[in-house]
Design a protein around this motif. Structure first.
Motif, PDB file in Angstrom:
ATOM      1  N   GLU A   1       0.787  -1.233   0.000  1.00  0.00           N
ATOM      2  CA  GLU A   1       0.000   0.000   0.000  1.00  0.00           C
ATOM      3  C   GLU A   1       0.820   1.284   0.000  1.00  0.00           C
ATOM      4  OE1 GLU A   1      -3.897  -0.410   2.352  1.00  0.00           O
ATOM      5  OE2 GLU A   1      -2.370  -1.481   3.534  1.00  0.00           O
ATOM      6  N   VAL A   2       2.037   1.229   0.540  1.00  0.00           N
ATOM      7  CA  VAL A   2       2.820   2.442   0.779  1.00  0.00           C
ATOM      8  C   VAL A   2       4.292   2.193   0.455  1.00  0.00           C
ATOM      9  CG1 VAL A   2       3.596   4.050   2.601  1.00  0.00           C
ATOM     10  CG2 VAL A   2       1.253   3.203   2.613  1.00  0.00           C
ATOM     11  N   VAL A   3       4.940   3.227  -0.082  1.00  0.00           N
ATOM     12  CA  VAL A   3       6.391   3.197  -0.259  1.00  0.00           C
ATOM     13  C   VAL A   3       6.973   4.430   0.423  1.00  0.00           C
ATOM     14  CG1 VAL A   3       6.307   1.901  -2.424  1.00  0.00           C
ATOM     15  CG2 VAL A   3       6.350   4.402  -2.482  1.00  0.00           C
ATOM     16  N   ALA A   4       8.267   4.364   0.717  1.00  0.00           N
ATOM     17  CA  ALA A   4       8.978   5.514   1.270  1.00  0.00           C
ATOM     18  C   ALA A   4      10.349   5.549   0.614  1.00  0.00           C
ATOM     19  CB  ALA A   4       9.103   5.411   2.786  1.00  0.00           C
ATOM     20  N   PHE A   5      10.725   6.730   0.136  1.00  0.00           N
ATOM     21  CA  PHE A   5      12.011   6.893  -0.529  1.00  0.00           C
ATOM     22  C   PHE A   5      12.559   8.280  -0.234  1.00  0.00           C
ATOM     23  CE2 PHE A   5       8.507   7.518  -3.516  1.00  0.00           C
ATOM     24  CZ  PHE A   5       8.718   8.817  -3.965  1.00  0.00           C
ATOM     25  N   LEU A   6      13.874   8.406  -0.347  1.00  0.00           N
ATOM     26  CA  LEU A   6      14.515   9.683  -0.056  1.00  0.00           C
ATOM     27  C   LEU A   6      14.134  10.744  -1.078  1.00  0.00           C
ATOM     28  CD1 LEU A   6      16.189   7.884   1.855  1.00  0.00           C
ATOM     29  CD2 LEU A   6      18.087   9.389   1.371  1.00  0.00           C
ATOM     30  N   SER A   7      13.961  11.952  -0.581  1.00  0.00           N
ATOM     31  CA  SER A   7      13.707  13.097  -1.451  1.00  0.00           C
ATOM     32  C   SER A   7      14.979  13.429  -2.217  1.00  0.00           C
ATOM     33  CB  SER A   7      13.286  14.312  -0.611  1.00  0.00           C
ATOM     34  OG  SER A   7      13.212  15.475  -1.420  1.00  0.00           O
ATOM     35  N   ILE A   8      14.833  13.832  -3.489  1.00  0.00           N
ATOM     36  CA  ILE A   8      16.001  14.271  -4.266  1.00  0.00           C
ATOM     37  C   ILE A   8      16.310  15.742  -4.001  1.00  0.00           C
ATOM     38  CG2 ILE A   8      15.757  12.524  -6.049  1.00  0.00           C
ATOM     39  CD1 ILE A   8      14.478  14.757  -7.805  1.00  0.00           C
ATOM     40  N   ALA A   9      15.452  16.389  -3.188  1.00  0.00           N
ATOM     41  CA  ALA A   9      15.671  17.782  -2.788  1.00  0.00           C
ATOM     42  C   ALA A   9      15.454  17.894  -1.283  1.00  0.00           C
ATOM     43  CB  ALA A   9      14.733  18.714  -3.549  1.00  0.00           C
ATOM     44  N   PRO A  10      16.369  17.323  -0.493  1.00  0.00           N
ATOM     45  CA  PRO A  10      16.155  17.257   0.953  1.00  0.00           C
ATOM     46  C   PRO A  10      16.274  18.606   1.662  1.00  0.00           C
ATOM     47  CG  PRO A  10      18.348  16.467   0.403  1.00  0.00           C
ATOM     48  CD  PRO A  10      17.644  16.717  -0.904  1.00  0.00           C
ATOM     49  N   VAL A  11      15.414  18.789   2.678  1.00  0.00           N
ATOM     50  CA  VAL A  11      15.561  19.966   3.542  1.00  0.00           C
ATOM     51  C   VAL A  11      16.603  19.689   4.613  1.00  0.00           C
ATOM     52  CG1 VAL A  11      13.280  20.962   3.119  1.00  0.00           C
ATOM     53  CG2 VAL A  11      13.568  19.349   4.996  1.00  0.00           C
ATOM     54  N   THR A  12      16.744  18.433   5.006  1.00  0.00           N
ATOM     55  CA  THR A  12      17.807  17.970   5.892  1.00  0.00           C
ATOM     56  C   THR A  12      18.197  16.571   5.414  1.00  0.00           C
ATOM     57  OG1 THR A  12      16.294  16.976   7.511  1.00  0.00           O
ATOM     58  CG2 THR A  12      16.960  19.273   7.921  1.00  0.00           C
ATOM     59  N   PRO A  13      19.394  16.110   5.764  1.00  0.00           N
ATOM     60  CA  PRO A  13      19.786  14.760   5.357  1.00  0.00           C
ATOM     61  C   PRO A  13      18.798  13.708   5.874  1.00  0.00           C
ATOM     62  CG  PRO A  13      21.691  15.982   6.101  1.00  0.00           C
ATOM     63  CD  PRO A  13      20.485  16.823   6.437  1.00  0.00           C
ATOM     64  N   GLY A  14      18.440  12.782   5.008  1.00  0.00           N
ATOM     65  CA  GLY A  14      17.508  11.728   5.380  1.00  0.00           C
ATOM     66  C   GLY A  14      16.052  12.050   5.082  1.00  0.00           C
ATOM     67  N   HIS A  15      15.789  13.222   4.526  1.00  0.00           N
ATOM     68  CA  HIS A  15      14.428  13.646   4.169  1.00  0.00           C
ATOM     69  C   HIS A  15      13.789  12.569   3.290  1.00  0.00           C
ATOM     70  CE1 HIS A  15      11.918  17.105   2.148  1.00  0.00           C
ATOM     71  NE2 HIS A  15      11.175  16.047   2.416  1.00  0.00           N
ATOM     72  N   THR A  16      12.692  12.012   3.768  1.00  0.00           N
ATOM     73  CA  THR A  16      12.029  10.887   3.120  1.00  0.00           C
ATOM     74  C   THR A  16      10.584  11.235   2.788  1.00  0.00           C
ATOM     75  OG1 THR A  16      13.432   9.347   4.365  1.00  0.00           O
ATOM     76  CG2 THR A  16      11.392   8.453   3.456  1.00  0.00           C
ATOM     77  N   LEU A  17      10.127  10.742   1.641  1.00  0.00           N
ATOM     78  CA  LEU A  17       8.727  10.898   1.245  1.00  0.00           C
ATOM     79  C   LEU A  17       8.008   9.582   1.474  1.00  0.00           C
ATOM     80  CD1 LEU A  17       9.298  12.755  -2.133  1.00  0.00           C
ATOM     81  CD2 LEU A  17       8.908  13.745   0.124  1.00  0.00           C
ATOM     82  N   VAL A  18       6.894   9.635   2.171  1.00  0.00           N
ATOM     83  CA  VAL A  18       6.053   8.466   2.400  1.00  0.00           C
ATOM     84  C   VAL A  18       4.836   8.642   1.500  1.00  0.00           C
ATOM     85  CG1 VAL A  18       4.757   7.119   4.096  1.00  0.00           C
ATOM     86  CG2 VAL A  18       6.874   8.297   4.779  1.00  0.00           C
ATOM     87  N   VAL A  19       4.642   7.666   0.596  1.00  0.00           N
ATOM     88  CA  VAL A  19       3.682   7.832  -0.494  1.00  0.00           C
ATOM     89  C   VAL A  19       2.776   6.608  -0.617  1.00  0.00           C
ATOM     90  CG1 VAL A  19       3.493   8.353  -2.968  1.00  0.00           C
ATOM     91  CG2 VAL A  19       5.540   9.072  -1.709  1.00  0.00           C
ATOM     92  N   PRO A  20       1.459   6.832  -0.641  1.00  0.00           N
ATOM     93  CA  PRO A  20       0.586   5.696  -0.920  1.00  0.00           C
ATOM     94  C   PRO A  20       0.738   5.282  -2.384  1.00  0.00           C
ATOM     95  CG  PRO A  20      -0.702   7.713  -0.819  1.00  0.00           C
ATOM     96  CD  PRO A  20       0.710   8.072  -0.434  1.00  0.00           C
ATOM     97  N   ARG A  21       0.639   4.001  -2.648  1.00  0.00           N
ATOM     98  CA  ARG A  21       0.707   3.536  -4.039  1.00  0.00           C
ATOM     99  C   ARG A  21      -0.512   4.014  -4.834  1.00  0.00           C
ATOM    100  NH1 ARG A  21       4.565  -0.405  -5.249  1.00  0.00           N
ATOM    101  NH2 ARG A  21       5.635  -1.269  -3.438  1.00  0.00           N
ATOM    102  N   ALA A  22      -1.650   4.124  -4.179  1.00  0.00           N
ATOM    103  CA  ALA A  22      -2.861   4.607  -4.850  1.00  0.00           C
ATOM    104  C   ALA A  22      -2.621   6.028  -5.344  1.00  0.00           C
ATOM    105  CB  ALA A  22      -4.046   4.573  -3.884  1.00  0.00           C
ATOM    106  N   GLU A  23      -2.995   6.284  -6.578  1.00  0.00           N
ATOM    107  CA  GLU A  23      -2.778   7.607  -7.164  1.00  0.00           C
ATOM    108  C   GLU A  23      -3.915   8.539  -6.764  1.00  0.00           C
ATOM    109  OE1 GLU A  23      -1.484   7.778 -11.232  1.00  0.00           O
ATOM    110  OE2 GLU A  23      -0.570   5.801 -11.046  1.00  0.00           O
ATOM    111  N   VAL A  24      -3.721   9.175  -5.620  1.00  0.00           N
ATOM    112  CA  VAL A  24      -4.684  10.127  -5.079  1.00  0.00           C
ATOM    113  C   VAL A  24      -3.963  11.461  -4.958  1.00  0.00           C
ATOM    114  CG1 VAL A  24      -6.129  10.686  -3.097  1.00  0.00           C
ATOM    115  CG2 VAL A  24      -5.890   8.306  -3.828  1.00  0.00           C
ATOM    116  N   ASP A  25      -4.584  12.515  -5.471  1.00  0.00           N
ATOM    117  CA  ASP A  25      -3.943  13.824  -5.490  1.00  0.00           C
ATOM    118  C   ASP A  25      -3.922  14.494  -4.117  1.00  0.00           C
ATOM    119  OD1 ASP A  25      -2.852  16.285  -6.355  1.00  0.00           O
ATOM    120  OD2 ASP A  25      -4.817  17.068  -6.877  1.00  0.00           O
TER     121      ASP A  25
END
Length: 126
Positions: free
Chosen positions: A17-41
């Motif tokens: 249901e969910v993935v998490a991956f590092l941001s390519i534009a981090p505000v601090t080191p380790g900045h991660t995006l947690v994203v549902p697989r469902a394409e909801v805006d």
């Protein structure tokens, strides 16, 4: 496109249901995006059970970024303007100044991102 594997990503969590991956534009080191697989805006329209799961993963990532970077807190932001896909930003923080996305590093060196990725995976046991 990152979720589908069309663009490379530094994943720290994947489930059905969910993935998490590092941001390519981090505000601090380790900045991660947690994203549902469902394409909801808009996050406010996510199914409540899915939203709960997103937040449980975000909490796990929050603990990991605090541990991996010896930070006193984990920040969480829902912005939603960068891409039309609901996601949560989780990052280590030492104060309110870390919440300024104008200070994000869109040109973060790959070596820094790779180091943050390794550190988070070490803590998460992935």
């Amino acid at each position: 496109m990152i979720i589908a594997g069309e663009i490379p990503g530094r994943f720290v969590h994947r489930d059905d249901e969910v993935v998490a991956f590092l941001s390519i534009a981090p505000v601090t080191p380790g900045h991660t995006l947690v994203v549902p697989r469902a394409e909801v805006d808009d996050w406010t329209t996510l199914d409540p059970a899915l939203w709960s799961h997103v937040m449980m993963v975000a909490a796990r990532i929050g603990v990991a970024v605090k541990t991996a970077f010896d930070a006193p807190r984990a920040g969480l932001v829902i912005a939603g303007f960068e891409v039309p896909h609901a996601h949560v930003h989780v990052f280590q923080t030492r104060g309110m100044a870390d919440f300024d996305f104008a200070d994000a590093k869109p040109d973060a060196p790959a070596a820094e991102l790779d180091d943050a990725h390794r550190r988070l995976l070490a803590v998460l046991g992935s």
